[in-house]
Enzyme design. Sequence first.
Site, PDB file in Angstrom:
ATOM      1  N   HIS A  34      -1.650  -1.297  -3.667  1.00  0.00           N
ATOM      2  CA  HIS A  34      -2.410  -0.737  -3.204  1.00  0.00           C
ATOM      3  C   HIS A  34      -2.537   0.892  -3.361  1.00  0.00           C
ATOM      4  CE1 HIS A  34      -6.171  -2.096  -0.763  1.00  0.00           C
ATOM      5  NE2 HIS A  34      -6.015  -0.582  -0.047  1.00  0.00           N
ATOM      6  N   MET A  56     -12.313   4.303  -0.620  1.00  0.00           N
ATOM      7  CA  MET A  56     -12.486   4.357   0.809  1.00  0.00           C
ATOM      8  C   MET A  56     -13.916   6.474   0.797  1.00  0.00           C
ATOM      9  SD  MET A  56      -9.299   2.979   3.119  1.00  0.00           S
ATOM     10  CE  MET A  56      -8.183   2.911   1.821  1.00  0.00           C
ATOM     11  N   MET A  73      -8.924   8.132  -0.169  1.00  0.00           N
ATOM     12  CA  MET A  73      -9.933   8.583   1.148  1.00  0.00           C
ATOM     13  C   MET A  73     -10.911  10.255   1.411  1.00  0.00           C
ATOM     14  SD  MET A  73      -7.592   6.811   3.619  1.00  0.00           S
ATOM     15  CE  MET A  73      -6.387   5.739   4.061  1.00  0.00           C
ATOM     16  N   ASP A 116      -6.499  -6.264   4.028  1.00  0.00           N
ATOM     17  CA  ASP A 116      -6.261  -4.730   4.094  1.00  0.00           C
ATOM     18  C   ASP A 116      -5.661  -4.963   5.970  1.00  0.00           C
ATOM     19  OD1 ASP A 116      -5.109  -2.955   3.971  1.00  0.00           O
ATOM     20  OD2 ASP A 116      -6.662  -1.990   1.903  1.00  0.00           O
ATOM     21  N   GLY A 117      -4.840  -4.432   6.249  1.00  0.00           N
ATOM     22  CA  GLY A 117      -4.824  -3.770   7.556  1.00  0.00           C
ATOM     23  C   GLY A 117      -3.957  -4.911   8.680  1.00  0.00           C
ATOM     24  N   GLY A 118      -2.965  -3.725   9.128  1.00  0.00           N
ATOM     25  CA  GLY A 118      -2.063  -4.465  10.137  1.00  0.00           C
ATOM     26  C   GLY A 118      -1.214  -5.305   9.646  1.00  0.00           C
ATOM     27  N   GLY A 158       1.906  -2.196   3.912  1.00  0.00           N
ATOM     28  CA  GLY A 158       1.763  -0.792   3.967  1.00  0.00           C
ATOM     29  C   GLY A 158       2.920  -0.403   4.917  1.00  0.00           C
ATOM     30  N   SER A 159       2.472  -0.270   6.261  1.00  0.00           N
ATOM     31  CA  SER A 159       3.706   0.298   7.017  1.00  0.00           C
ATOM     32  C   SER A 159       4.657  -0.828   7.425  1.00  0.00           C
ATOM     33  CB  SER A 159       3.137   0.362   7.900  1.00  0.00           C
ATOM     34  OG  SER A 159       2.525  -0.617   8.782  1.00  0.00           O
ATOM     35  N   MET A 208     -11.926  -5.918   5.489  1.00  0.00           N
ATOM     36  CA  MET A 208     -10.841  -5.282   6.656  1.00  0.00           C
ATOM     37  C   MET A 208     -10.784  -5.318   7.741  1.00  0.00           C
ATOM     38  SD  MET A 208     -10.608  -2.059   4.562  1.00  0.00           S
ATOM     39  CE  MET A 208      -9.250  -1.075   5.518  1.00  0.00           C
ATOM     40  N   HIS A 257      -8.646   1.133  -3.760  1.00  0.00           N
ATOM     41  CA  HIS A 257      -9.425   0.636  -2.748  1.00  0.00           C
ATOM     42  C   HIS A 257      -9.944   2.349  -2.555  1.00  0.00           C
ATOM     43  CE1 HIS A 257     -10.134  -0.320   1.935  1.00  0.00           C
ATOM     44  NE2 HIS A 257     -10.532  -0.146   0.924  1.00  0.00           N
ATOM     45  N   SER A 302       1.132  -1.291   0.158  1.00  0.00           N
ATOM     46  CA  SER A 302      -0.177  -0.112  -0.278  1.00  0.00           C
ATOM     47  C   SER A 302       0.651   1.592   0.048  1.00  0.00           C
ATOM     48  CB  SER A 302      -1.055   0.086   1.339  1.00  0.00           C
ATOM     49  OG  SER A 302      -1.154   1.133   1.387  1.00  0.00           O
ATOM     50  N   GLY A 317      -8.940   4.113   7.244  1.00  0.00           N
ATOM     51  CA  GLY A 317      -8.652   5.271   7.045  1.00  0.00           C
ATOM     52  C   GLY A 317      -7.233   6.415   8.268  1.00  0.00           C
ATOM     53  N   PHE A 318      -6.435   4.692   8.664  1.00  0.00           N
ATOM     54  CA  PHE A 318      -5.004   5.150   8.668  1.00  0.00           C
ATOM     55  C   PHE A 318      -4.679   3.819   8.416  1.00  0.00           C
ATOM     56  CE2 PHE A 318      -6.796   8.025  10.591  1.00  0.00           C
ATOM     57  CZ  PHE A 318      -6.733   9.497  10.311  1.00  0.00           C
ATOM     58  N   GLY A 319      -2.618   3.555   8.185  1.00  0.00           N
ATOM     59  CA  GLY A 319      -2.132   3.042   8.284  1.00  0.00           C
ATOM     60  C   GLY A 319      -1.579   2.675   9.335  1.00  0.00           C
ATOM     61  N   GLY A 320      -0.639   2.079   9.644  1.00  0.00           N
ATOM     62  CA  GLY A 320       0.367   1.618  10.787  1.00  0.00           C
ATOM     63  C   GLY A 320      -0.909   1.727  12.473  1.00  0.00           C
ATOM     64  N   ASP A 344      -5.017   4.073  -1.545  1.00  0.00           N
ATOM     65  CA  ASP A 344      -5.917   3.918  -0.978  1.00  0.00           C
ATOM     66  C   ASP A 344      -6.207   5.022  -1.624  1.00  0.00           C
ATOM     67  OD1 ASP A 344      -5.903   1.665   0.891  1.00  0.00           O
ATOM     68  OD2 ASP A 344      -4.255   2.090   1.208  1.00  0.00           O
TER      69      ASP A 344
END
Length: 216
Positions: A34, A69, A38, A176-178, A198-199, A138, A67, A9, A143-146, A36
């Site tokens: 990916h 959002m 928003m 997607d996420g973490g 991502g992060s 999700m 993606h 991402s 809304g946010f990475g990390g 994002d």
Amino acid sequence: MKKVIIAPSILSANFTALQHDIKIIEDAGAEWIHIDIMDGHFVPNITIGPVVVKSLRKATKLFFDVHLMITNPEKYWREFQKAGADIITFHSEVLTDKKKLIEDIKSTDIKVGISIKPATQVSEIKDLLSYLDLVLIMTVEPGFGGQCFMEDMVPKIKDLRKIIDKNKYKCLIEIDGGINSKTSSICIKAGADALVSGSYIFSAENPKDAIESLFI
Ligand code: DX5
Ligand code: ZN
């Protein structure tokens, strides 16, 4: 373990050097990227629009996993398609007539996906699975990475895997996420086909090693 698709991402990339960061993930063997989008309304954050996606399209041949959002995907999806998206994924929560948007997107030569937030159940999109190329689950609040992976989403991945396999749908499951080396293996075991990260990738000293560690 089966080979999954890794979709880095760019939300966590260096936005002053996107071309450089894209080259890094290309060299590391990623096939997807990916992106994002928003709108500051569906999620409490604003990122990029079609102008940036169009510029990125000139910089790489990677598969653009877009993606959305955003609250009004039916209003904006075409801009992203024209900008070079290969798949457009919109959120289940924002539309009642999801079938119409699926058909509109599919009428072009790109793929279509639906994403579900942590509170949205697989049953909400079950009837659409035969028309979809991808479902994006999700595992953080969008809304946010990390953020940290929500482990209580794993049964959702397993349920969806069972439904897709039982009915022989061709729809992919993307998470997607973490995602990091630990949570990736949990998702792969649960039945994921594609992982967004991502992060974990972009903060790594060696993004190539980070990407490779997601397969194991
Ligand atoms: C969050 C985005 C994600 C985000 C993932 O709303 O949809 O794609 O970039 O970032 P990490 O991998 O850092 O959780
Ligand atoms: Zn995303």
